[in-house]
Write a protein that holds these residues in place. Structure first.
Motif, PDB file in Angstrom:
ATOM      1  N   LEU A   1       0.818  -1.213   0.000  1.00 50.04           N
ATOM      2  CA  LEU A   1       0.000   0.000   0.000  1.00 50.04           C
ATOM      3  C   LEU A   1       0.850   1.261   0.000  1.00 50.04           C
ATOM      4  N   ASP A   2       1.907   1.294   0.833  1.00 52.67           N
ATOM      5  CA  ASP A   2       2.717   2.507   0.876  1.00 52.67           C
ATOM      6  C   ASP A   2       3.458   2.744  -0.435  1.00 52.67           C
ATOM      7  N   GLN A   3       3.774   1.663  -1.167  1.00 54.68           N
ATOM      8  CA  GLN A   3       4.408   1.824  -2.476  1.00 54.68           C
ATOM      9  C   GLN A   3       3.441   2.466  -3.461  1.00 54.68           C
ATOM     10  N   TRP A   4       2.199   2.012  -3.450  1.00 53.54           N
ATOM     11  CA  TRP A   4       1.181   2.626  -4.309  1.00 53.54           C
ATOM     12  C   TRP A   4       1.000   4.101  -3.953  1.00 53.54           C
ATOM     13  N   LEU A   5       0.856   4.372  -2.669  1.00 52.17           N
ATOM     14  CA  LEU A   5       0.584   5.740  -2.241  1.00 52.17           C
ATOM     15  C   LEU A   5       1.721   6.686  -2.607  1.00 52.17           C
ATOM     16  N   LYS A   6       2.955   6.251  -2.384  1.00 48.74           N
ATOM     17  CA  LYS A   6       4.104   7.106  -2.716  1.00 48.74           C
ATOM     18  C   LYS A   6       4.242   7.286  -4.223  1.00 48.74           C
ATOM     19  N   ALA A   7       4.003   6.199  -4.980  1.00 49.73           N
ATOM     20  CA  ALA A   7       4.089   6.297  -6.439  1.00 49.73           C
ATOM     21  C   ALA A   7       3.029   7.247  -6.979  1.00 49.73           C
ATOM     22  N   ILE A   8       1.813   7.157  -6.460  1.00 46.76           N
ATOM     23  CA  ILE A   8       0.728   8.037  -6.904  1.00 46.76           C
ATOM     24  C   ILE A   8       1.010   9.479  -6.492  1.00 46.76           C
ATOM     25  N   GLY A   9       1.490   9.661  -5.267  1.00 46.16           N
ATOM     26  CA  GLY A   9       1.795  11.003  -4.800  1.00 46.16           C
ATOM     27  C   GLY A   9       2.914  11.667  -5.587  1.00 46.16           C
TER      28      GLY A   9
ATOM     29  N   LEU B   1     -12.637  -1.629  -0.250  1.00 43.56           N
ATOM     30  CA  LEU B   1     -13.448  -2.761  -0.693  1.00 43.56           C
ATOM     31  C   LEU B   1     -13.667  -3.742   0.459  1.00 43.56           C
ATOM     32  N   HIS B   2     -13.441  -3.270   1.687  1.00 45.72           N
ATOM     33  CA  HIS B   2     -13.700  -4.095   2.862  1.00 45.72           C
ATOM     34  C   HIS B   2     -15.205  -4.201   3.078  1.00 45.72           C
ATOM     35  N   VAL B   3     -15.619  -5.254   3.771  1.00 50.71           N
ATOM     36  CA  VAL B   3     -17.049  -5.477   4.004  1.00 50.71           C
ATOM     37  C   VAL B   3     -17.530  -4.714   5.227  1.00 50.71           C
ATOM     38  N   ILE B   4     -16.800  -4.825   6.335  1.00 50.57           N
ATOM     39  CA  ILE B   4     -17.203  -4.154   7.569  1.00 50.57           C
ATOM     40  C   ILE B   4     -16.134  -3.125   7.977  1.00 50.57           C
ATOM     41  N   PRO B   5     -16.475  -2.173   8.831  1.00 50.97           N
ATOM     42  CA  PRO B   5     -15.491  -1.186   9.295  1.00 50.97           C
ATOM     43  C   PRO B   5     -14.661  -1.749  10.450  1.00 50.97           C
ATOM     44  N   GLY B   6     -13.934  -2.817  10.170  1.00 51.43           N
ATOM     45  CA  GLY B   6     -13.143  -3.487  11.192  1.00 51.43           C
ATOM     46  C   GLY B   6     -11.722  -2.991  11.254  1.00 51.43           C
ATOM     47  N   GLU B   7     -10.839  -3.815  11.786  1.00 47.10           N
ATOM     48  CA  GLU B   7      -9.456  -3.410  12.029  1.00 47.10           C
ATOM     49  C   GLU B   7      -8.737  -3.007  10.750  1.00 47.10           C
ATOM     50  N   GLU B   8      -8.879  -3.811   9.692  1.00 48.91           N
ATOM     51  CA  GLU B   8      -8.201  -3.519   8.428  1.00 48.91           C
ATOM     52  C   GLU B   8      -8.679  -2.187   7.850  1.00 48.91           C
ATOM     53  N   TYR B   9      -9.968  -1.981   7.885  1.00 45.84           N
ATOM     54  CA  TYR B   9     -10.539  -0.752   7.322  1.00 45.84           C
ATOM     55  C   TYR B   9     -10.088   0.484   8.098  1.00 45.84           C
ATOM     56  N   LEU B  10     -10.141   0.407   9.421  1.00 44.55           N
ATOM     57  CA  LEU B  10      -9.755   1.554  10.243  1.00 44.55           C
ATOM     58  C   LEU B  10      -8.276   1.868  10.090  1.00 44.55           C
ATOM     59  N   SER B  11      -7.448   0.843  10.013  1.00 46.87           N
ATOM     60  CA  SER B  11      -6.018   1.055   9.811  1.00 46.87           C
ATOM     61  C   SER B  11      -5.752   1.726   8.470  1.00 46.87           C
ATOM     62  N   LEU B  12      -6.465   1.272   7.435  1.00 44.86           N
ATOM     63  CA  LEU B  12      -6.310   1.869   6.107  1.00 44.86           C
ATOM     64  C   LEU B  12      -6.635   3.351   6.125  1.00 44.86           C
ATOM     65  N   MET B  13      -7.808   3.699   6.600  1.00 47.42           N
ATOM     66  CA  MET B  13      -8.281   5.072   6.499  1.00 47.42           C
ATOM     67  C   MET B  13      -7.616   6.027   7.487  1.00 47.42           C
ATOM     68  N   ASN B  14      -7.399   5.565   8.714  1.00 45.87           N
ATOM     69  CA  ASN B  14      -6.882   6.466   9.742  1.00 45.87           C
ATOM     70  C   ASN B  14      -5.363   6.547   9.788  1.00 45.87           C
ATOM     71  N   THR B  15      -4.699   5.431   9.476  1.00 40.87           N
ATOM     72  CA  THR B  15      -3.239   5.422   9.557  1.00 40.87           C
ATOM     73  C   THR B  15      -2.597   5.623   8.189  1.00 40.87           C
ATOM     74  N   ASP B  16      -2.874   4.708   7.258  1.00 40.55           N
ATOM     75  CA  ASP B  16      -2.204   4.770   5.960  1.00 40.55           C
ATOM     76  C   ASP B  16      -2.590   6.010   5.157  1.00 40.55           C
ATOM     77  N   ILE B  17      -3.876   6.306   5.106  1.00 43.21           N
ATOM     78  CA  ILE B  17      -4.318   7.412   4.272  1.00 43.21           C
ATOM     79  C   ILE B  17      -4.192   8.760   4.995  1.00 43.21           C
ATOM     80  N   LYS B  18      -4.801   8.851   6.158  1.00 44.11           N
ATOM     81  CA  LYS B  18      -4.824  10.151   6.842  1.00 44.11           C
ATOM     82  C   LYS B  18      -3.455  10.513   7.421  1.00 44.11           C
ATOM     83  N   LYS B  19      -2.908   9.633   8.273  1.00 40.68           N
ATOM     84  CA  LYS B  19      -1.672   9.968   8.979  1.00 40.68           C
ATOM     85  C   LYS B  19      -0.476  10.074   8.035  1.00 40.68           C
TER      86      LYS B  19
END
Length: 399
Positions: A108-116, A128-146
């Motif tokens: 994920l960080d490779q994609w994000l840095k390449a796109i940026g 594309l996660h089904v529920i707002p669980g651990e994977e989803y929260l980590s994606l949105m709050n840590t990888d994307i936002k932070k």
């Protein structure tokens, strides 16, 4: 002396040249090892000023490829002026997928840095996660936002699309799609439909309640209430409760104890259904399917137990070898041991290819959520709603 001196000088130059060559090769190796493999793909793909990164847990199974292709096609149709990329959030899947499918995935960080670094002005990120669980929260709050928004590229505008079951309306829409699909089967009391979700093992995640909500919505539509949702990780919705692999002596073996003390586990619910309807397990046909975006590892192994199906498709194996109270065996194996007739003709992996490593590219009948156009549409709608609301934001707002 002159001859010796000349020879020494030549030897020294030769050594210097060789050493220089070694240093040069080492420098090149270091440079190559630090290259971001996603950079070239983004550079070759970039046609617009806006990028869309679809993010999913990922899979190494061949069956996932067509589902991901369908998802990407839906987003391309909805957002034609956007460059679309697909990222796995599971490093394990990334590390294995190329060998099994021949398709390169990047972290994920490779994609994000390449796109940026590619010069995009706007970046949309759709879960594309089904529920707002651990994977989803980590994606949105840590990888994307932070990281992406605040630390790396604070001047790029970002749009974030929600997971599948983000609202009660989403739950109702998914339930309707599934009910319409299984409506004919559910009309017969002698049929049961079982759906396997993932779930978070940490029961503090309120997102696990989405599975209970889904079962409630499905049973509200099915007059016989013969459709159930369980998970492979969430304690209350396992097939069998308190499965302690480390110490088999701690396992619960008494079926009456299970049914009285753990009424929400899948075993208790389906046995109670049989009692209510006056049915023996041998009277009942069971249809099983993944309540997951794709049919990957859990669908193949935890749900169907395909390797065992290829090797031990006989009653003696199920009755004498399989245990109900351990995760070592799949739902299908344990259902068969109890005496249920698990349907292998409606939606299943072909028995003749049950032992195929990492599944098969074509011919698999397992139907995950991503195989339903109307369910894929919910993910698309989540991003479209944010897009139309002009909900773009960037990291400067958090400085």
């Amino acid at each position: 002396m002159k001859s010796i001196g000349k020879s020494c000088i030549m030897a020294a130059l030769t050594v210097m040249a060789v050493c220089t060559g070694f240093v040069s090769c080492s420098d090149n190796d270091d440079a190559e090892s630090t290259l971001n493999p996603a950079e070239k793909e983004v550079a070759d793909t970039k046609k617009h000023d806006t990028a869309l990164l679809l993010c999913t847990f990922g899979s190494t199974y061949n069956e996932s490829l067509s589902v991901y292709d369908d998802i990407i096609s839906d987003f391309k149709a909805e957002f034609p002026d956007v460059d679309i990329y697909l990222s796995f959030t599971s490093r394990t899947c990334i590390n294995r997928v190329e060998a099994s499918t021949g398709v390169s995935r990047y972290e994920l960080d490779q994609w994000l840095k390449a796109i940026g670094n590619a010069g995009y002005k706007r970046v949309a990120v759709q879960s594309l996660h089904v529920i707002p669980g651990e994977e989803y929260l980590s994606l949105m709050n840590t990888d994307i936002k932070k990281y992406f928004m605040i630390q790396w590229f604070p001047n790029i505008d970002v749009l974030r699309g929600a997971n599948l079951l983000a609202s009660d309306e989403d739950t109702e829409a998914v339930a309707d799609a599934l009910y319409q699909h299984y409506k004919e089967k559910l009309a017969d009391k002698k049929n049961i439909v079982l759906l396997m979700g993932h779930g978070n093992p940490d029961e503090n995640y309120s997102a696990n309640g989405k599975y209970s909500d889904m079962q409630q919505a499905l049973q509200a539509k099915a007059a016989n209430k013969n459709i159930f949702v369980g998970t492979v990780d969430y304690g209350e919705m396992l097939f069998w409760p308190n499965e302690v692999e480390e110490n088999p002596a701690d396992r619960i073996t008494d079926t009456q104890v299970v049914r009285s003390q753990y009424p929400n586990c899948l075993y208790s619910q389906i046995m109670q259904y049989c009692d209510n309807e006056g049915l023996a397990p041998s009277d009942v046909n069971v249809y099983i399917a993944p309540f997951m975006s794709i049919a990957g590892d859990h669908a193949h192994n935890d749900l169907w137990g395909l390797e065992a199906l290829a090797e031990h498709d006989n009653d003696n194996y199920y009755q004498n070898t399989v245990e109900l109270n351990t995760n070592e065996y799949s739902w299908r194996e344990r259902l068969t041991k109890i005496g249920f007739k698990v349907d292998t003709s409606f939606e299943a992996h072909p028995i003749g290819q049950a032992g195929a490593d990492h599944g098969i590219a074509e011919g698999c009948g397992m139907k995950p959520l991503g195989s339903y156009p109307e369910i894929r549409r919910i993910w698309v709608n989540h991003l479209r709603e944010q897009w139309d609301a002009d909900a773009w934001e960037n990291g400067t707002e958090y400085q």
